[in-house]
Design an enzyme around this catalytic site. Structure first.
Site, PDB file in Angstrom:
ATOM      1  N   LYS A 167       2.245  -3.393   7.234  1.00  0.00           N
ATOM      2  CA  LYS A 167       2.490  -3.583   5.796  1.00  0.00           C
ATOM      3  C   LYS A 167       3.955  -3.240   5.470  1.00  0.00           C
ATOM      4  O   LYS A 167       4.599  -3.931   4.683  1.00  0.00           O
ATOM      5  CB  LYS A 167       1.548  -2.723   4.960  1.00  0.00           C
ATOM      6  CG  LYS A 167       0.077  -3.120   5.017  1.00  0.00           C
ATOM      7  CD  LYS A 167      -0.241  -4.498   4.470  1.00  0.00           C
ATOM      8  CE  LYS A 167      -0.097  -4.621   2.969  1.00  0.00           C
ATOM      9  NZ  LYS A 167      -0.573  -5.953   2.488  1.00  0.00           N
ATOM     10  N   THR A 218       0.828  -1.209   0.000  1.00  0.00           N
ATOM     11  CA  THR A 218       0.000   0.000   0.000  1.00  0.00           C
ATOM     12  C   THR A 218       0.860   1.255   0.000  1.00  0.00           C
ATOM     13  O   THR A 218       1.974   1.251   0.542  1.00  0.00           O
ATOM     14  CB  THR A 218      -0.903  -0.010   1.258  1.00  0.00           C
ATOM     15  OG1 THR A 218      -1.486   1.281   1.416  1.00  0.00           O
ATOM     16  CG2 THR A 218      -0.132  -0.327   2.530  1.00  0.00           C
ATOM     17  N   ASP A 219       0.305   2.339  -0.548  1.00  0.00           N
ATOM     18  CA  ASP A 219       1.008   3.626  -0.485  1.00  0.00           C
ATOM     19  C   ASP A 219       1.099   4.150   0.958  1.00  0.00           C
ATOM     20  O   ASP A 219       1.875   5.057   1.243  1.00  0.00           O
ATOM     21  CB  ASP A 219       0.318   4.665  -1.394  1.00  0.00           C
ATOM     22  CG  ASP A 219      -1.139   4.942  -1.036  1.00  0.00           C
ATOM     23  OD1 ASP A 219      -1.679   4.315  -0.099  1.00  0.00           O
ATOM     24  OD2 ASP A 219      -1.746   5.814  -1.692  1.00  0.00           O
ATOM     25  N   GLU A 220       0.295   3.558   1.865  1.00  0.00           N
ATOM     26  CA  GLU A 220       0.293   4.063   3.236  1.00  0.00           C
ATOM     27  C   GLU A 220       1.635   3.829   3.940  1.00  0.00           C
ATOM     28  O   GLU A 220       1.920   4.457   4.959  1.00  0.00           O
ATOM     29  CB  GLU A 220      -0.864   3.449   4.041  1.00  0.00           C
ATOM     30  CG  GLU A 220      -2.196   3.772   3.388  1.00  0.00           C
ATOM     31  CD  GLU A 220      -3.433   3.419   4.210  1.00  0.00           C
ATOM     32  OE1 GLU A 220      -3.329   3.358   5.447  1.00  0.00           O
ATOM     33  OE2 GLU A 220      -4.496   3.225   3.607  1.00  0.00           O
ATOM     34  N   TYR A 224      -1.660  -0.512  11.032  1.00  0.00           N
ATOM     35  CA  TYR A 224      -1.869  -1.172   9.721  1.00  0.00           C
ATOM     36  C   TYR A 224      -0.699  -0.899   8.789  1.00  0.00           C
ATOM     37  O   TYR A 224      -0.059  -1.830   8.275  1.00  0.00           O
ATOM     38  CB  TYR A 224      -3.183  -0.690   9.077  1.00  0.00           C
ATOM     39  CG  TYR A 224      -3.264  -1.007   7.593  1.00  0.00           C
ATOM     40  CD1 TYR A 224      -3.348  -2.328   7.147  1.00  0.00           C
ATOM     41  CD2 TYR A 224      -3.213   0.018   6.626  1.00  0.00           C
ATOM     42  CE1 TYR A 224      -3.393  -2.625   5.777  1.00  0.00           C
ATOM     43  CE2 TYR A 224      -3.254  -0.279   5.265  1.00  0.00           C
ATOM     44  CZ  TYR A 224      -3.349  -1.604   4.849  1.00  0.00           C
ATOM     45  OH  TYR A 224      -3.375  -1.889   3.502  1.00  0.00           O
TER      46      TYR A 224
HETATM   47  P1  NAD Z   1      -9.855  -7.262   2.459  1.00  0.00           P
HETATM   48  O1  NAD Z   1      -9.824  -6.963   3.921  1.00  0.00           O
HETATM   49  O2  NAD Z   1     -11.094  -6.992   1.687  1.00  0.00           O
HETATM   50  O3  NAD Z   1      -9.505  -8.808   2.242  1.00  0.00           O
HETATM   51  C1  NAD Z   1      -8.489  -9.466   2.934  1.00  0.00           C
HETATM   52  C2  NAD Z   1      -8.677 -10.968   2.735  1.00  0.00           C
HETATM   53  O4  NAD Z   1      -7.605 -11.630   3.424  1.00  0.00           O
HETATM   54  C3  NAD Z   1      -9.978 -11.504   3.310  1.00  0.00           C
HETATM   55  O5  NAD Z   1     -10.570 -12.388   2.394  1.00  0.00           O
HETATM   56  C4  NAD Z   1      -9.534 -12.240   4.567  1.00  0.00           C
HETATM   57  O6  NAD Z   1     -10.385 -13.340   4.895  1.00  0.00           O
HETATM   58  C5  NAD Z   1      -8.149 -12.703   4.176  1.00  0.00           C
HETATM   59  N1  NAD Z   1      -7.280 -12.937   5.334  1.00  0.00           N
HETATM   60  C6  NAD Z   1      -7.091 -12.120   6.413  1.00  0.00           C
HETATM   61  N2  NAD Z   1      -6.225 -12.681   7.277  1.00  0.00           N
HETATM   62  C7  NAD Z   1      -5.832 -13.871   6.712  1.00  0.00           C
HETATM   63  C8  NAD Z   1      -4.943 -14.884   7.110  1.00  0.00           C
HETATM   64  N3  NAD Z   1      -4.266 -14.816   8.273  1.00  0.00           N
HETATM   65  N4  NAD Z   1      -4.770 -15.953   6.296  1.00  0.00           N
HETATM   66  C9  NAD Z   1      -5.456 -16.042   5.113  1.00  0.00           C
HETATM   67  N5  NAD Z   1      -6.329 -15.112   4.711  1.00  0.00           N
HETATM   68  C10 NAD Z   1      -6.513 -14.029   5.492  1.00  0.00           C
HETATM   69  O7  NAD Z   1      -8.606  -6.498   1.844  1.00  0.00           O
HETATM   70  P2  NAD Z   1      -8.446  -5.831   0.409  1.00  0.00           P
HETATM   71  O8  NAD Z   1      -8.986  -4.462   0.462  1.00  0.00           O
HETATM   72  O9  NAD Z   1      -8.908  -6.772  -0.610  1.00  0.00           O
HETATM   73  O10 NAD Z   1      -6.859  -5.694   0.347  1.00  0.00           O
HETATM   74  C11 NAD Z   1      -6.061  -6.719  -0.244  1.00  0.00           C
HETATM   75  C12 NAD Z   1      -4.597  -6.337  -0.110  1.00  0.00           C
HETATM   76  O11 NAD Z   1      -4.371  -5.089  -0.755  1.00  0.00           O
HETATM   77  C13 NAD Z   1      -4.137  -6.141   1.339  1.00  0.00           C
HETATM   78  O12 NAD Z   1      -2.851  -6.696   1.465  1.00  0.00           O
HETATM   79  C14 NAD Z   1      -4.109  -4.636   1.522  1.00  0.00           C
HETATM   80  O13 NAD Z   1      -3.130  -4.266   2.458  1.00  0.00           O
HETATM   81  C15 NAD Z   1      -3.754  -4.172   0.122  1.00  0.00           C
HETATM   82  N6  NAD Z   1      -4.263  -2.837  -0.214  1.00  0.00           N
HETATM   83  C16 NAD Z   1      -5.593  -2.567  -0.187  1.00  0.00           C
HETATM   84  C17 NAD Z   1      -6.043  -1.292  -0.547  1.00  0.00           C
HETATM   85  C18 NAD Z   1      -7.512  -0.961  -0.582  1.00  0.00           C
HETATM   86  O14 NAD Z   1      -7.860   0.179  -0.913  1.00  0.00           O
HETATM   87  N7  NAD Z   1      -8.412  -1.862  -0.293  1.00  0.00           N
HETATM   88  C19 NAD Z   1      -5.139  -0.297  -0.903  1.00  0.00           C
HETATM   89  C20 NAD Z   1      -3.761  -0.623  -0.893  1.00  0.00           C
HETATM   90  C21 NAD Z   1      -3.354  -1.892  -0.570  1.00  0.00           C
HETATM   91  P1  TYD Z   2     -10.667   4.085   4.537  1.00  0.00           P
HETATM   92  O1  TYD Z   2     -11.662   3.679   3.508  1.00  0.00           O
HETATM   93  O2  TYD Z   2     -10.739   3.465   5.885  1.00  0.00           O
HETATM   94  O3  TYD Z   2      -9.227   3.864   3.869  1.00  0.00           O
HETATM   95  P2  TYD Z   2      -7.755   4.327   4.410  1.00  0.00           P
HETATM   96  O4  TYD Z   2      -7.854   4.759   5.806  1.00  0.00           O
HETATM   97  O5  TYD Z   2      -6.968   3.063   4.271  1.00  0.00           O
HETATM   98  O6  TYD Z   2      -7.310   5.409   3.486  1.00  0.00           O
HETATM   99  O7  TYD Z   2     -10.751   5.658   4.720  1.00  0.00           O
HETATM  100  C1  TYD Z   2     -10.593   6.540   3.630  1.00  0.00           C
HETATM  101  C2  TYD Z   2     -10.639   7.945   4.157  1.00  0.00           C
HETATM  102  O8  TYD Z   2     -11.967   8.223   4.654  1.00  0.00           O
HETATM  103  C3  TYD Z   2      -9.721   8.176   5.352  1.00  0.00           C
HETATM  104  O9  TYD Z   2      -9.194   9.507   5.281  1.00  0.00           O
HETATM  105  C4  TYD Z   2     -10.634   8.051   6.565  1.00  0.00           C
HETATM  106  C5  TYD Z   2     -11.950   8.575   6.043  1.00  0.00           C
HETATM  107  N1  TYD Z   2     -13.165   7.953   6.636  1.00  0.00           N
HETATM  108  C6  TYD Z   2     -14.196   8.774   7.101  1.00  0.00           C
HETATM  109  O10 TYD Z   2     -14.115  10.016   7.063  1.00  0.00           O
HETATM  110  N2  TYD Z   2     -15.321   8.180   7.604  1.00  0.00           N
HETATM  111  C7  TYD Z   2     -15.454   6.817   7.671  1.00  0.00           C
HETATM  112  O11 TYD Z   2     -16.510   6.313   8.171  1.00  0.00           O
HETATM  113  C8  TYD Z   2     -14.395   5.997   7.176  1.00  0.00           C
HETATM  114  C9  TYD Z   2     -14.490   4.501   7.230  1.00  0.00           C
HETATM  115  C10 TYD Z   2     -13.271   6.609   6.664  1.00  0.00           C
END
Ligand code: NAD
Ligand code: TYD
Length: 351
Positions: free
Chosen positions: A163, A134-136, A159
């Site tokens: 990562k 992630t960019d975070e 988090y």
């Molecule tokens: P998500 O939370 O929707 O899904 C995570 C999945 O991992 C779930 O299906 C969960 O059951 C599984 N999981 C959790 N712990 C586990 C374990 N110990 N063993 C096996 N499976 C396990 O997450 P997402 O949004 O699909 O994100 C996927 C990846 O992308 C993550 O690594 C996250 O850090 C990264 N990512 C997500 C975003 C975003 O915007 N969603 C942005 C940047 C990076």
């Molecule tokens: P989120 O979807 O949790 O992603 P991330 O924290 O990984 O960027 O949140 C996106 C942005 O929205 C973040 O600045 C937090 C804000 N946010 C709210 O303002 N209200 C909410 O209920 C949630 C879940 C997030």
């Protein structure tokens, strides 16, 4: 015929990736290893569960035996590691499980893959461990500038720190054992199958139920939004053509303030439903602890090296996303029917 071990494939991005890959390629095999936490849902994969190219294993990426069994029974070519605890608010409340899954789970996967690949055939061409990050991990930007692959990592939340820890272990396996790896670092994704604890699906769900729309702090934090299918395409390109050992940032110069997102969601919901949602539902609430102010990715490297560019403008992506949630309200009801409570409700009660 390539075999992919996809971890976390029952989650948001993982399930979109599995759909994307099975649609694009005929001659692949995908094994989905997922623990099925609250965020993982097999309903996300209902339409591929009978596909002979796809199989599911329920298990924890921290479990050495299960991962070894998968490698013993299959000639795994690629590991694509999506499995993670992924929600910042939860990480603030319970950081331990983030360290466990995101750091130790990744190390377990790396180790098993290294042992099998190295011992069986050396690190032959065509093997790769792709870690989805992630960019975070870069921390927070001021008003100007962008995250580049060379930006020092400076994570703030449990988090993003977990990562970053996993990214460093991936790098260590490449540096120490010459393991073939890539790391992708993408910005905030949105699209179908995203669990409604994240901003966009939470807003849609709350709009449909006429519940308050919680905006943290002043609503001026900025995220760089990426449509999930564009992200899946980038991962596929990095697997195929990414230079070994490299990090690729994935994002599309699509920065929006949170309050802008809230207002566009309300506007597009109103184009599609009869009973009007008003901005009176917006509720400014206490800010997230350590809330990163701005994320913004410079995607020059992936564009120049691999030819990737995001294809979905925000206005189109958000309309498609809202339509998907409106058409799949049973999905929303099902995934929120278990033990799920969103952070705001768990902290402040339902309002
Ligand atoms: P998500 O939370 O929707 O899904 C995570 C999945 O991992 C779930 O299906 C969960 O059951 C599984 N999981 C959790 N712990 C586990 C374990 N110990 N063993 C096996 N499976 C396990 O997450 P997402 O949004 O699909 O994100 C996927 C990846 O992308 C993550 O690594 C996250 O850090 C990264 N990512 C997500 C975003 C975003 O915007 N969603 C942005 C940047 C990076
Ligand atoms: P989120 O979807 O949790 O992603 P991330 O924290 O990984 O960027 O949140 C996106 C942005 O929205 C973040 O600045 C937090 C804000 N946010 C709210 O303002 N209200 C909410 O209920 C949630 C879940 C997030």
């Amino acid at each position: 015929m390539k075999t992919y071990l996809v971890t976390g494939g029952a989650g948001f991005i993982g399930s979109n990736f599995i759909h994307y890959m099975l649609k694009k390629y005929n001659d692949i095999k995908i094994i989905n290893l997922d623990k099925l936490t609250y965020a993982g849902n097999l309903e996300n994969l209902k339409d591929v569960e009978k596909d002979s190219r796809y199989s599911f294993v329920q298990g924890d990426i921290c479990d050495k035996q299960i991962v070894e069994q998968i490698f013993t029974n299959n000639n795994v070519d690629y590991v694509v590691n999506f499995a993670a605890e992924s929600h910042v608010d939860r990480s603030i409340k319970e950081p331990e499980v983030f360290a466990m899954t995101n750091v130790l789970g990744t190390v377990n996967l790396l180790n098993v893959a290294k042992n099998f690949w190295q011992e069986r055939e050396g690190f032959k061409e065509g093997k790769k461990f792709l870690h989805v990050s992630t960019d975070e991990v870069y921390g927070s930007l001021g008003e100007t500038g962008y995250f580049m692959e060379t930006t020092p990592i400076d994570p703030h939340s449990p988090y993003s720190s977990s990562k970053a820890g996993s990214d460093l272990m991936v790098k260590a396996y490449a540096d120490t054992y010459k393991m073939p790896v890539n790391i992708t670092r993408c910005s905030n994704n949105y699209g179908p199958f995203q669990f409604p604890e994240k901003l966009i699906p939470l807003l849609i769900n709350n709009c449909l139920n006429k519940k308050a729309l919680p905006v943290y702090g002043d609503g001026m934090n900025i995220r760089d939004w990426l449509y999930v299918e564009d992200h899946c395409k980038a991962i596929d390109m990095v697997i195929n053509n990414g230079r070994l050992g490299e990090v690729y940032n994935v994002g599309g110069h699509n920065e929006r303030t949170n309050i802008h997102i809230v207002k566009t969601v309300i506007a597009y919901i109103n184009e599609n439903v009869d009973s009007e949602v008003t901005e009176n539902l917006i509720k400014y609430v206490e800010d997230r602890k350590g809330h990163d102010r701005r994320y913004g990715i410079d995607p020059t490297k992936i564009k120049e090296e691999l030819g990737w560019e995001p294809e979905t403008p925000y206005e189109e992506g958000i309309k498609k996303t809202i339509k998907w949630y409106l058409d799949n309200q049973d999905w929303m009801k099902n995934v929120t029917s278990g033990q799920y409570q969103n952070y705001y409700t768990s902290m402040y009660g339902s309002k």
